[in-house]
Write a protein that holds these residues in place. Structure first.
Motif, mmCIF file in Angstrom:
data_model
loop_
_atom_site.group_PDB
_atom_site.id
_atom_site.type_symbol
_atom_site.label_atom_id
_atom_site.label_comp_id
_atom_site.label_asym_id
_atom_site.label_seq_id
_atom_site.Cartn_x
_atom_site.Cartn_y
_atom_site.Cartn_z
ATOM 1 N N SER A 287 34.984 49.226 36.607
ATOM 2 C CA SER A 287 36.205 48.414 36.557
ATOM 3 C C SER A 287 35.883 46.975 36.171
ATOM 4 C CB SER A 287 36.908 48.449 37.911
ATOM 5 O OG SER A 287 37.256 49.778 38.269
ATOM 6 N N LEU A 288 34.843 46.412 36.781
ATOM 7 C CA LEU A 288 34.469 45.037 36.479
ATOM 8 C C LEU A 288 33.987 44.892 35.041
ATOM 9 C CD1 LEU A 288 32.641 44.047 39.792
ATOM 10 C CD2 LEU A 288 34.903 43.312 39.026
ATOM 11 N N MET A 289 33.280 45.907 34.535
ATOM 12 C CA MET A 289 32.785 45.843 33.152
ATOM 13 C C MET A 289 33.938 45.895 32.148
ATOM 14 S SD MET A 289 29.347 48.200 33.451
ATOM 15 C CE MET A 289 28.828 47.929 31.759
ATOM 16 N N ILE A 290 34.985 46.661 32.463
ATOM 17 C CA ILE A 290 36.150 46.704 31.575
ATOM 18 C C ILE A 290 36.850 45.344 31.562
ATOM 19 C CG2 ILE A 290 38.442 47.700 31.265
ATOM 20 C CD1 ILE A 290 37.321 50.338 32.312
ATOM 21 N N LEU A 291 37.002 44.743 32.741
ATOM 22 C CA LEU A 291 37.619 43.419 32.822
ATOM 23 C C LEU A 291 36.783 42.379 32.075
ATOM 24 C CD1 LEU A 291 38.763 43.416 36.559
ATOM 25 C CD2 LEU A 291 40.224 43.567 34.547
ATOM 26 N N LEU B 235 33.501 50.778 40.950
ATOM 27 C CA LEU B 235 33.750 49.340 40.995
ATOM 28 C C LEU B 235 33.037 48.632 39.842
ATOM 29 C CD1 LEU B 235 35.118 47.066 42.495
ATOM 30 C CD2 LEU B 235 33.124 46.897 43.995
ATOM 31 N N ALA B 236 31.811 49.046 39.541
ATOM 32 C CA ALA B 236 31.063 48.443 38.434
ATOM 33 C C ALA B 236 31.771 48.697 37.100
ATOM 34 C CB ALA B 236 29.646 48.995 38.400
ATOM 35 N N LEU C 49 41.492 50.706 32.116
ATOM 36 C CA LEU C 49 41.513 50.762 33.575
ATOM 37 C C LEU C 49 42.292 51.973 34.080
ATOM 38 C CD1 LEU C 49 42.060 46.988 34.425
ATOM 39 C CD2 LEU C 49 39.963 48.311 34.753
ATOM 40 N N VAL C 50 43.139 52.537 33.225
ATOM 41 C CA VAL C 50 43.893 53.736 33.608
ATOM 42 C C VAL C 50 42.941 54.889 33.899
ATOM 43 C CG1 VAL C 50 45.644 55.374 32.837
ATOM 44 C CG2 VAL C 50 45.869 52.970 32.267
ATOM 45 N N CYS C 51 41.766 54.869 33.298
ATOM 46 C CA CYS C 51 40.797 55.952 33.501
ATOM 47 C C CYS C 51 40.224 55.956 34.918
ATOM 48 C CB CYS C 51 39.653 55.827 32.492
ATOM 49 S SG CYS C 51 40.178 55.928 30.773
ATOM 50 N N ILE C 52 40.217 54.805 35.582
ATOM 51 C CA ILE C 52 39.604 54.720 36.907
ATOM 52 C C ILE C 52 40.313 55.616 37.914
ATOM 53 C CG2 ILE C 52 38.944 53.163 38.765
ATOM 54 C CD1 ILE C 52 37.388 52.777 36.168
#
Length: 336
Positions: free
Chosen positions: A66-70, A63-64, A12-15
């Motif tokens: 981020s959700l895929m990483i989660l 946003l997509a 998530l740091v990449c976002i």
């Protein structure tokens, strides 16, 4: 709530970095457009240009992602517990902690017998999955460090936390180990389930009573296996395990040499209905032990409890795919 793979959350740091790069690119594009004159003039040149859509597509894609990483980290919550029934045998691992085990005559060079025995014991625990394992430390006395359990991680903790810290009367008394096992978990009818005792020892100073104890244990359904550690040529015993500042001496002032008594250990295993191995046989020991254990009385265990977790990754993955769908069909330019 917890994540099955929390380390993946570091992605998530990449976002924020991607957002910073996007803003930088937008500013560079604005500077390039400024060369063509005013914004009104640029719109007359390219009437279908819609910068807001570019930002919207980026927001949907970010946003997509981020959700895929989660979702990849798999958020989950415990909802219930269940008992798992298993079938296996009862095995006691008896580890010799006498000072003769400090002798360094094993491979690889630099290890002492005790460290070699510890490493072997850890490998043996991994191979005894689905079997209840107990841990006994012995020297001049026997001590039940851990009763029979399916929780092998507890035994690993005891083996990892420094065996040299355990203080026992010096000597070597496998007969006391067998007596301890025979007294454990006697059934209401006075009978015992079959068990196996695996000695990891150098066999030095074993009392002749050990053979009689192994014979008696065999009659009570307890089978004796031995793993000899060390060489028959022997080695000196250091005064301290970690620092060789000197070696143990006898009453005449001569340095004591300890040799592994492989003959006695073979006799002990034979009388006890088991088998004798040399620790240098390595990976060949475990398959042979497991093959023998299959002949023993199998027990059904239902004491293990696992927490079942419900995964919720699909609730994150579904909107992520939906955002990607909209982003894909959203054009950069307005229709003429």
């Amino acid at each position: 709530m917890q994540f099955e793979s929390p380390s993946l959350l570091a992605l998530l740091v990449c976002i924020p970095l991607i957002i910073i790069l996007f803003i930088r690119a937008q500013r560079v594009n604005a500077q390039i457009r400024a060369r063509f004159g005013s914004w009104a003039a640029f719109q007359r040149m390219i009437p279908a240009f819609a910068p807001g859509r570019n930002r919207l597509k980026f927001a949907l894609a970010s946003l997509a992602l981020s959700l895929m990483i989660l979702a990849w980290a798999n958020p989950r919550m415990g909802s219930r517990s269940r008992k798992v029934e298993r079938a296996g045998v009862d095995v006691y691992l008896a580890l010799d902690l006498s000072r003769s085990m400090w002798a360094k005559d094993v491979q690889p060079k630099g290890l002492d017998r005790l460290e070699k025995a510890r490493l072997f014991s850890l490998e043996l625990l991994q191979g005894l999955a689905n079997n209840r394992v107990g841990l006994i430390f012995f020297a001049g006395e026997a001590f039940l460090q851990m009763p029979l359990t399916l929780d092998h991680s507890s035994a690993q903790v005891f083996l990892y936390n420094g065996l040299e810290e355990v203080e026992l009367v010096q000597g070597s008394t496998p007969e006391k180990v067998l007596e301890l096992v025979q007294k454990s978990e006697i059934q209401p009818d006075g009978k015992q389930h079959q068990k196996a005792v695996v000695f990891v020892t150098d066999g030095e100073e074993h009392n002749p009573k050990a053979l009689e104890a192994a014979k008696q244990a065999r009659q009570n359904g307890i089978f004796t296996y031995t793993i000899s550690v060390g060489s028959s040529q022997g080695a000196k015993i250091p005064l301290q395990r970690e620092n060789e500042l000197g070696f143990h001496q006898d009453k005449r002032g001569e340095e004591v040499v300890t040799a592994t008594n492989k003959k006695m250990l073979a006799e002990l295993a034979q009388v006890g209905g088991g088998r004798a191995f040399d620790i240098d046989q390595g990976k060949n020991i475990l398959p042979a032990l497991l093959q023998d254990f299959k002949k023993l009385e199998q027990q059904e265990f239902d004491e293990l409890q696992y927490d079942d977790f419900d995964s919720y990754y699909q609730y994150l993955l579904a909107p992520a795919l939906l955002f990607l769908f909209f982003e894909f069909f959203l054009a950069y330019r307005k229709k003429s």
